[in-house]
Design a protein around this motif. Structure first.
Motif, short mmCIF file in Angstrom:
data_model
loop_
_atom_site.label_atom_id
_atom_site.label_comp_id
_atom_site.label_asym_id
_atom_site.label_seq_id
_atom_site.Cartn_x
_atom_site.Cartn_y
_atom_site.Cartn_z
N LEU A 72 19.42 28.96 54.18
CA LEU A 72 20.32 29.14 53.04
C LEU A 72 21.64 28.37 53.19
O LEU A 72 22.18 27.86 52.21
CB LEU A 72 20.63 30.63 52.85
CG LEU A 72 19.43 31.56 52.64
CD1 LEU A 72 19.90 33.01 52.54
CD2 LEU A 72 18.65 31.16 51.40
N ALA A 73 22.14 28.32 54.41
CA ALA A 73 23.51 27.81 54.64
C ALA A 73 23.49 26.31 54.88
O ALA A 73 23.64 25.84 56.01
CB ALA A 73 24.16 28.54 55.81
N ASP A 74 23.33 25.55 53.82
CA ASP A 74 23.42 24.10 53.93
C ASP A 74 24.19 23.55 52.73
O ASP A 74 24.53 24.30 51.81
CB ASP A 74 22.04 23.45 54.06
CG ASP A 74 21.13 23.72 52.87
OD1 ASP A 74 21.61 23.69 51.72
OD2 ASP A 74 19.93 23.95 53.07
N SER A 75 24.46 22.25 52.75
CA SER A 75 25.30 21.65 51.72
C SER A 75 24.57 21.41 50.41
O SER A 75 25.16 20.88 49.46
CB SER A 75 25.88 20.33 52.23
OG SER A 75 24.84 19.43 52.58
N VAL A 80 31.77 31.71 47.49
CA VAL A 80 31.43 30.48 46.78
C VAL A 80 32.38 29.40 47.27
O VAL A 80 33.58 29.42 46.96
CB VAL A 80 31.55 30.66 45.25
CG1 VAL A 80 31.35 29.33 44.54
CG2 VAL A 80 30.51 31.66 44.77
N PHE A 81 31.84 28.46 48.04
CA PHE A 81 32.67 27.39 48.59
C PHE A 81 31.80 26.19 48.90
O PHE A 81 30.58 26.29 49.01
CB PHE A 81 33.41 27.85 49.85
CG PHE A 81 34.61 27.00 50.17
CD1 PHE A 81 35.74 27.06 49.38
CD2 PHE A 81 34.60 26.13 51.25
CE1 PHE A 81 36.85 26.28 49.65
CE2 PHE A 81 35.70 25.35 51.54
CZ PHE A 81 36.83 25.42 50.74
N GLY A 82 32.44 25.05 49.01
CA GLY A 82 31.75 23.79 49.26
C GLY A 82 32.38 22.70 48.42
O GLY A 82 33.44 22.89 47.82
N ASN A 83 31.75 21.58 48.36
CA ASN A 83 32.32 20.45 47.62
C ASN A 83 32.30 20.64 46.11
O ASN A 83 32.89 19.83 45.38
CB ASN A 83 31.59 19.16 48.00
CG ASN A 83 31.96 18.69 49.39
OD1 ASN A 83 33.08 18.90 49.86
ND2 ASN A 83 31.02 18.04 50.08
N GLN A 140 34.32 19.85 52.13
CA GLN A 140 34.54 21.29 52.10
C GLN A 140 33.33 22.10 52.55
O GLN A 140 33.46 23.27 52.90
CB GLN A 140 34.99 21.71 50.70
CG GLN A 140 36.24 21.00 50.20
CD GLN A 140 37.40 21.07 51.20
OE1 GLN A 140 37.51 22.02 51.98
NE2 GLN A 140 38.27 20.06 51.16
N ASP A 141 32.15 21.49 52.55
CA ASP A 141 30.98 22.21 53.09
C ASP A 141 31.08 22.35 54.61
O ASP A 141 30.44 23.23 55.19
CB ASP A 141 29.69 21.48 52.71
CG ASP A 141 29.33 21.67 51.25
OD1 ASP A 141 28.99 22.80 50.87
OD2 ASP A 141 29.42 20.69 50.49
#
Length: 357
Positions: A199-202, A220-223, A82-83
Motif C-alpha cells: 500500500l505504501a508507495d508513491s 493524505v500526503f505525497g506529491n 513529498q512521497d
C-alpha cells in the motif's frame, strides 16, 4: 575537530557543554557532513554520554542502533519529493526506530507572500505531522493569510497535543522492547494480512500505520498534496471508528475514495479500543466499545516509569461499570462527541471496565 575516539576528548566536550545549561541537543553530523568525514557515526560517543546524562538527543538520518531519543529525517520542505517523507519514515519504523520526526512543518525556508501551492503544502504537511510521533512548527501559519487554512493547522497542533501522552507511552514501550509501537507499519502490525503489504508507495499512496494498538493513522500526503481530497483506505480486521465522524467501519475491507478533506484528522480507532488523551492537566482514558477482546491495556505515564493497567470487556453490553483496584467506582462518563466512555486515570492503579448484565 573533536576526536571522539579519545575518551578524554569526549568528556571535555560534554563537560563544557554543560555550561550552556540546556537539556538536550540536536546532532546534525549525518549525510553530507558524514560523507565528507568518511564517518557518519563520528558523534556517536558524544551522543552516548548525553544519553547517559538523561539529556534529550535528536539524531539525524540515523540508523536504529545510533544513540538518540528522536530520529529526525533528512530535510523535508516545499519543493522536495513529498512521497519521500512517509516512505522514509515508515522505513525507519520497520528498522525498529519508531520515534520518527518528519522535520519542521512547512520547513523554514518559505518566504512571504506564500503561493497557493505553498499554502496547500503547509496544510497537508501539518496534518501528516499531527499523526506522527514528533511534531514541530517553525513558520507561523498566520503567514498564509488564510483563516481557513490557519484553522486546519491549529486543529492539527491541538490534535497532536492531545495525543502526546498516548504517543509517549508507546515510545517508552518501544524503547523497552525494540518494537516501534509509536509508528507500526501495517504489515508489521498485521503480518498475516497480505492486503497490507503493498500500500505504501508513491503510486497508491496509502501511507498507513498504527500508533500503539488502538489508533490507525492514514494521512493524505505525497506529491499530490495540493489536490488530493480522497484516498483508498484499507482497514485491517476488526471494527474501526472514524475519529471525526464516529462512523463504525468493518475491517478486512478497502474503502474506495474515502473522503479526507483538509480539516479531517486521518485517524481510526480500533484494536485494543483504549487511548489516553490530555485535557488541560488531566489524563483521560477513553474506551470505545468496538472489538471486545478482553485484553489489558497498559499506559506509561510521562515520568517514563509509573504505569496503570486497564482490563477491557470481552463482550458487549448496553452499559459498563468501572472498578479501580477492585472497588466499584461511580461509573463511566459517556462522551457523545467522541462516541466513547472516559475516566481520569491515576498512577499505579488497576482499572477494570466490566459490562453490566
Amino acid at each position: 575537530m573533536l576526536n571522539t575516539e579519545m575518551p578524554q576528548a569526549v568528556e571535555w566536550f560534554v563537560s563544557n557543554f554543560d555550561k550552556w545549561d540546556v537539556d538536550g541537543v540536536k546532532e546534525d553530523m549525518m549525510l553530507q557532513d558524514g560523507v565528507l568525514l568518511n564517518n557518519d557515526a563520528k558523534q556517536n560517543k558524544v551522543n552516548e554520554r548525553f544519553m547517559d546524562q538523561g539529556k534529550l538527543v535528536m539524531v539525524r538520518n540515523s540508523a536504529y542502533g545510533v544513540p538518540g531519543d528522536i530520529l529526525r529525517m533528512e530535510d523535508t520542505k516545499y519543493g522536495f519529493d513529498q512521497d519521500r517523507t512517509p516512505i522514509n519514515a515508515l522505513s525507519y519504523a520497520y528498522s525498529g526506530a519508531g520515534n520518527v520526526y518528519p522535520d519542521i512543518v512547512a520547513g523554514k525556508y518559505l518566504t512571504n507572500p506564500l503561493t497557493e501551492d505553498q499554502k496547500r503544502y503547509f496544510v497537508r504537511n501539518a496534518m501528516l505531522a499531527a499523526v506522527m510521533p514528533v511534531m514541530s512548527l517553525g513558520y507561523g501559519p498566520w503567514n498564509m493569510e488564510n483563516p481557513v487554512y490557519e484553522k486546519v493547522v491549529e486543529k492539527s497542533v491541538s490534535l497532536h497535543h492531545q495525543l502526546v501522552p498516548y504517543i509517549y507511552s508507546e515510545i517508552v514501550r518501544g524503547y523497552q522492547t525494540g518494537f516501534p509501537y509509536a509508528m507500526i507499519p501495517l504489515p508489521l502490525a498485521f503480518p498475516l494480512d497480505e492486503n497490507t503489504y503493498y500500500l505504501a508507495d508513491s503510486i497508491k499512496r496509502q501511507y498507513s500505520w498504527m500508533i500503539g494498538e488502538s489508533l490507525l493513522a492514514a494521512p493524505v500526503f505525497g506529491n499530490d498534496y495540493a489536490t488530493a481530497q480522497h484516498r483508498n483506505l484499507y482497514l485491517p480486521e476488526g471494527k474501526w471508528m472514524d475519529w471525526e465522524s464516529g462512523d463504525i467501519l468493518d475491517g478486512n475491507k478497502t474503502y474506495s475514495d474515502y473522503n479526507f478533506p483538509d480539516e479531517k484528522p486521518p485517524l481510526f480507532i480500533g484494536g485494543q479500543d483504549c487511548i489516553v488523551l490530555r485535557e488541560d492537566d488531566r489524563l483521560l482514558l477513553y474506551y470505545f466499545p468496538l472489538n471486545f477482546k478482553g485484553e489489558d491495556y497498559e499506559f506509561i505515564f510521562p515520568d517514563g516509569d509509573s504505569k496503570t493497567q486497564v482490563k477491557t470487556p470481552s463482550k458487549a453490553a448496553e452499559s459498563y461499570s468501572l472498578l479501580m483496584d477492585g472497588i466499584k467506582q461511580k461509573g463511566l462518563t459517556w462522551d457523545q462527541e467522541r462516541k466513547g466512555y472516559y475516566f481520569e486515570i491515576e498512577q499505579g492503579k488497576t482499572y477494570q471496565i466490566q459490562p453490566n448484565n
